[in-house]
Write an enzyme that holds these catalytic residues in place. Sequence first.
Site, short mmCIF file in Angstrom:
data_model
loop_
_atom_site.label_atom_id
_atom_site.label_comp_id
_atom_site.label_asym_id
_atom_site.label_seq_id
_atom_site.Cartn_x
_atom_site.Cartn_y
_atom_site.Cartn_z
N HIS A 199 0.84 -1.19 0.00
CA HIS A 199 0.00 0.00 0.00
C HIS A 199 0.87 1.24 0.00
O HIS A 199 1.90 1.30 0.69
CB HIS A 199 -0.93 0.01 1.21
CG HIS A 199 -2.05 0.99 1.09
ND1 HIS A 199 -1.95 2.29 1.54
CD2 HIS A 199 -3.29 0.86 0.55
CE1 HIS A 199 -3.08 2.93 1.29
NE2 HIS A 199 -3.91 2.09 0.69
N HIS A 200 0.48 2.23 -0.79
CA HIS A 200 1.33 3.41 -0.98
C HIS A 200 1.51 4.22 0.30
O HIS A 200 2.43 5.03 0.41
CB HIS A 200 0.75 4.31 -2.08
CG HIS A 200 1.80 4.99 -2.91
ND1 HIS A 200 2.94 5.51 -2.37
CD2 HIS A 200 1.88 5.22 -4.24
CE1 HIS A 200 3.67 6.06 -3.33
NE2 HIS A 200 3.05 5.89 -4.47
N SER A 201 0.65 4.01 1.28
CA SER A 201 0.80 4.74 2.55
C SER A 201 2.04 4.27 3.32
O SER A 201 2.54 4.99 4.19
CB SER A 201 -0.44 4.54 3.42
OG SER A 201 -0.64 3.16 3.70
#
Length: 293
Positions: free
Chosen positions: A159-161
């Site tokens: 996930h890009h977070s």
Amino acid sequence: MEGQGSGKKMILKPLRIISKNLDEEAMLLSPSSRMFHEPNYNVYVLAIMGWKVPINVDSIKAELQSKILKHPRFSSLQVMDESDGGGNMRWVPTTVNIDDHVIVPLQLADNNVDKDELVEDYISNLSTTNVDMSKPLWDFHILNVKTCHAEATSVFRIHHSIGDGVALMSFLLSCFRTTSDPTCLPKLPVFSSSKDKSNLSQTKNRKKNLWQYLVKLWFFIKLLFNTIADVLLFIATALFLKDSQTPFTTTQGFNASARQRYIYRTISLDDVKFIKDVTNAVSIYIIINFSWI
């Protein structure tokens, strides 16, 4: 977060906690990490890797356990804290079961269809699902089927977070060691030549000339003018102008949870080296943009 599974749309929301005494290790998510949880902005990073030999699943699990899980973001949950009334998200350390993150679809090996198309379809189907919020937002898919590109394929979905491209690449380098000394981290090459030193000495001498200052002043004025023009154009575009249509422009009615197709292209490193030599660059980076189809 929006996703799609089994033909139906599902909503995945962060875990919620209500606590007045959070552990000090439960740090707040940064604004950029929090942004990737906004509606219609649920972004994952897919790293597709080809292998020359079939993948040993047990060996991969051991390496992930010893290296990946040492990083706090790969071993922490992203939970919603409602104790402060603001609904902030925090990193909360948790115990990771590596078997929940390493996925081996054994049914692929028994399928008689074209293996290249099978692997592409599998990777495309990953764009329709999300990682369960009840565990750290990453998983590792092992496809032990032979394609025209490799003997086996693995897909790292993050996930890009958790991090951006630079952070993830730095983290990837930290997982490796040099062949000459297994205890040393790999280093990026630093180039220096006598030509660079001679240019530096010439530059120092030229600073004494008056025309050199005039040229610098002209470039500064030009830079200032272009900056002001770009800022005004950006404001006008945000208010009433429209972005130019390009092959990478998002189409109207774009659905972030729709199935995506990933197109493979093979390039020669000799061509990259040729461009580097022609441009007299010290290093060159290849940036690949994906346009959703």
